[in-house]
Write a protein that holds these residues in place. Structure first.
Motif, mmCIF file in Angstrom:
data_model
loop_
_atom_site.group_PDB
_atom_site.id
_atom_site.type_symbol
_atom_site.label_atom_id
_atom_site.label_comp_id
_atom_site.label_asym_id
_atom_site.label_seq_id
_atom_site.Cartn_x
_atom_site.Cartn_y
_atom_site.Cartn_z
ATOM 1 N N LEU A 30 29.617 29.121 32.156
ATOM 2 C CA LEU A 30 30.664 28.215 31.682
ATOM 3 C C LEU A 30 30.409 26.854 32.325
ATOM 4 C CD1 LEU A 30 33.235 27.871 29.996
ATOM 5 C CD2 LEU A 30 34.554 28.494 32.031
ATOM 6 N N VAL A 31 29.692 26.005 31.619
ATOM 7 C CA VAL A 31 29.277 24.681 32.097
ATOM 8 C C VAL A 31 28.536 24.818 33.429
ATOM 9 C CG1 VAL A 31 29.937 22.264 32.352
ATOM 10 C CG2 VAL A 31 31.324 23.770 30.943
ATOM 11 N N GLN A 32 27.415 25.489 33.365
ATOM 12 C CA GLN A 32 26.458 25.664 34.465
ATOM 13 C C GLN A 32 26.898 26.661 35.539
ATOM 14 O OE1 GLN A 32 24.079 24.166 33.264
ATOM 15 N NE2 GLN A 32 24.876 22.369 32.218
ATOM 16 N N VAL A 33 28.076 27.252 35.408
ATOM 17 C CA VAL A 33 28.605 28.132 36.451
ATOM 18 C C VAL A 33 28.984 29.476 35.820
ATOM 19 C CG1 VAL A 33 30.436 28.435 38.163
ATOM 20 C CG2 VAL A 33 29.506 26.156 37.729
ATOM 21 N N PRO A 252 32.400 18.906 36.282
ATOM 22 C CA PRO A 252 31.383 19.604 35.484
ATOM 23 C C PRO A 252 30.220 18.691 35.124
ATOM 24 C CG PRO A 252 33.280 19.052 34.131
ATOM 25 C CD PRO A 252 33.657 18.712 35.544
ATOM 26 N N ARG A 253 29.072 19.301 34.949
ATOM 27 C CA ARG A 253 27.869 18.560 34.567
ATOM 28 C C ARG A 253 27.357 19.122 33.250
ATOM 29 N NH1 ARG A 253 23.066 16.872 38.699
ATOM 30 N NH2 ARG A 253 21.847 15.604 37.251
ATOM 31 N N ARG A 254 27.452 18.323 32.199
ATOM 32 C CA ARG A 254 27.061 18.798 30.865
ATOM 33 C C ARG A 254 25.575 19.108 30.762
ATOM 34 N NH1 ARG A 254 26.750 16.365 26.488
ATOM 35 N NH2 ARG A 254 26.567 14.255 27.326
ATOM 36 N N ILE A 255 24.765 18.252 31.342
ATOM 37 C CA ILE A 255 23.317 18.398 31.249
ATOM 38 C C ILE A 255 22.788 18.783 32.625
ATOM 39 C CG2 ILE A 255 21.157 17.332 30.539
ATOM 40 C CD1 ILE A 255 23.261 17.443 28.323
ATOM 41 N N GLU A 270 29.267 16.224 22.907
ATOM 42 C CA GLU A 270 29.868 17.550 23.011
ATOM 43 C C GLU A 270 28.760 18.597 22.948
ATOM 44 O OE1 GLU A 270 34.323 17.731 21.477
ATOM 45 O OE2 GLU A 270 32.908 17.418 19.843
ATOM 46 N N ALA A 271 27.900 18.548 23.935
ATOM 47 C CA ALA A 271 26.814 19.520 24.036
ATOM 48 C C ALA A 271 26.585 19.826 25.506
ATOM 49 C CB ALA A 271 25.542 18.988 23.386
ATOM 50 N N ILE A 272 26.292 21.077 25.801
ATOM 51 C CA ILE A 272 26.054 21.524 27.168
ATOM 52 C C ILE A 272 24.664 22.133 27.214
ATOM 53 C CG2 ILE A 272 26.815 23.078 29.001
ATOM 54 C CD1 ILE A 272 29.625 22.930 27.498
ATOM 55 N N VAL A 273 23.830 21.613 28.097
ATOM 56 C CA VAL A 273 22.437 22.028 28.188
ATOM 57 C C VAL A 273 22.215 22.611 29.582
ATOM 58 C CG1 VAL A 273 20.033 21.313 27.990
ATOM 59 C CG2 VAL A 273 21.784 20.209 26.569
ATOM 60 N N GLY A 274 21.809 23.877 29.616
ATOM 61 C CA GLY A 274 21.702 24.587 30.879
ATOM 62 C C GLY A 274 20.408 24.338 31.623
#
Length: 328
Positions: A30-33, A252-255, A270-274
């Motif tokens: 969930l957003v890198q976590v 939070p960090r999206r990228i 509105e994009a989340i890149v792991g």
């Protein structure tokens, strides 16, 4: 005596398939976590130093995620292994040896996001002397969840419309999956049948005596049960619309820092890149989540979807159910 938290993580995550074929639902990012990190952070923020996590589906992966999160938070962690699913009540029965010595046990679902004042719930539980206290919220609009009904004194009188004595002038609330239970409650979980549900099998006989209380509280609660609701919650967290203070998490960090994005690729706001993801030339990512180690193809379009390794799962539309997205 100390407080102990128990996070229920043994479910199969059926509504989130096929994503939960890769990771247990409480371990999804969930957003890198990992989602479980939020629940354990909530416990730690309320001063709880011991936690128990039960595991069943992909148990080694679930244990690894739980161990890393507990170590980060300084929590003493014990794992309760369930080779056969025992239900919420059965999970407490199975974990009883690991919960000994607790003044109270905070039980919460590991597969939802719930930002709640846990210290207030603990104080209310102590004040009433109840065997169990259920955190309650207003019913989400348009939802089909079974309600928990309480009387004017806060005593739970009926669960899901049919369990309990009922009564007059009751008010209906949503139960988001957080209980505070006293040690005596653990002893009331029956040995048979093996699979026991707390709300259906353990609480109803106690309701007429006022031993289960409801605490109407406030807090952000999100069910991440479907690809659509998972995507919606991820975007809310990434946009800062859900506070992370109680979870002990930074903004939070999206990228992710280790992600590689080609200058010609388009990654929307509105994009989340792991972590370790690759977004190559000509690719386009909007309203989407890329799980760690996902590599897109050149020119690939991922919109209203979750990309996880080779999987592309549509997640557009309303948050309650998955609907067609775009992946090309």
């Amino acid at each position: 005596m100390a407080l102990v938290g128990m996070v229920l993580c043994a479910g199969l995550g059926t509504r989130l398939r096929p994503l939960t074929g890769l990771r247990p639902k409480p371990a999804v990012p969930l957003v890198q976590v990992p989602l479980l990190r939020y629940a354990l952070g909530l416990l730690a923020g309320a001063g709880i130093r011991r936690a128990v996590v039960n595991v069943h589906h992909l148990p080694e992966a679930m244990e690894a995620v739980a161990g890393a999160a507990a170590e980060e938070l300084g929590l003493a962690l014990r794992i309760s292994r369930e080779p056969v699913l025992a239900g919420t009540g059965g999970a407490l029965r199975q974990a009883r040896p690991l919960l000994r010595g607790a003044e109270a046990v905070v039980v919460l679902n590991g597969d939802v996001l719930f930002d709640v004042d846990l210290s207030a719930a603990l104080s209310a539980h102590r004040a009433t002397g109840a065997l169990a206290t259920m955190a309650l919220l207003p019913m989400p609009p348009g939802s089909g969840y079974g309600s928990v009904e309480i009387d004017a004194g806060g005593r739970v009188r009926r669960i899901a419309g049919r369990f309990g004595p009922g009564g007059e002038q009751l008010t209906a609330w949503h139960f988001p999956g957080l209980h505070v239970v006293s040690p005596e409650l653990l002893e009331r979980v029956p040995a048979e049948p093996f699979q026991v549900d707390v709300n259906r099998d353990v609480y109803p006989p106690l309701l007429a005596r006022g031993l289960v209380r409801g605490l109407v509280t406030h807090g952000t609660w999100r069910d991440l049960g479907t690809p659509a609701s998972y995507l919606a919650a991820s975007l809310e967290v990434a946009a800062g619309r859900i506070g992370l203070g109680r979870f002990g998490l930074p903004p939070p960090r999206r990228i992710a820092a280790s992600a590689r994005i080609d200058p010609s690729a388009l990654v929307g706001e509105e994009a989340i890149v792991g972590e370790r993801c690759l977004v190559p030339a000509g690719a386009r990512v909007e309203r989407a989540v890329l799980w760690p180690d996902t590599r897109l193809r050149e020119g690939e379009v991922v919109i209203d979807a979750v990309a996880a390794g080779d999987l592309r799962v549509a997640a557009g539309g309303a948050a309650g159910a998955s609907s067609p997205g775009r992946t090309t």
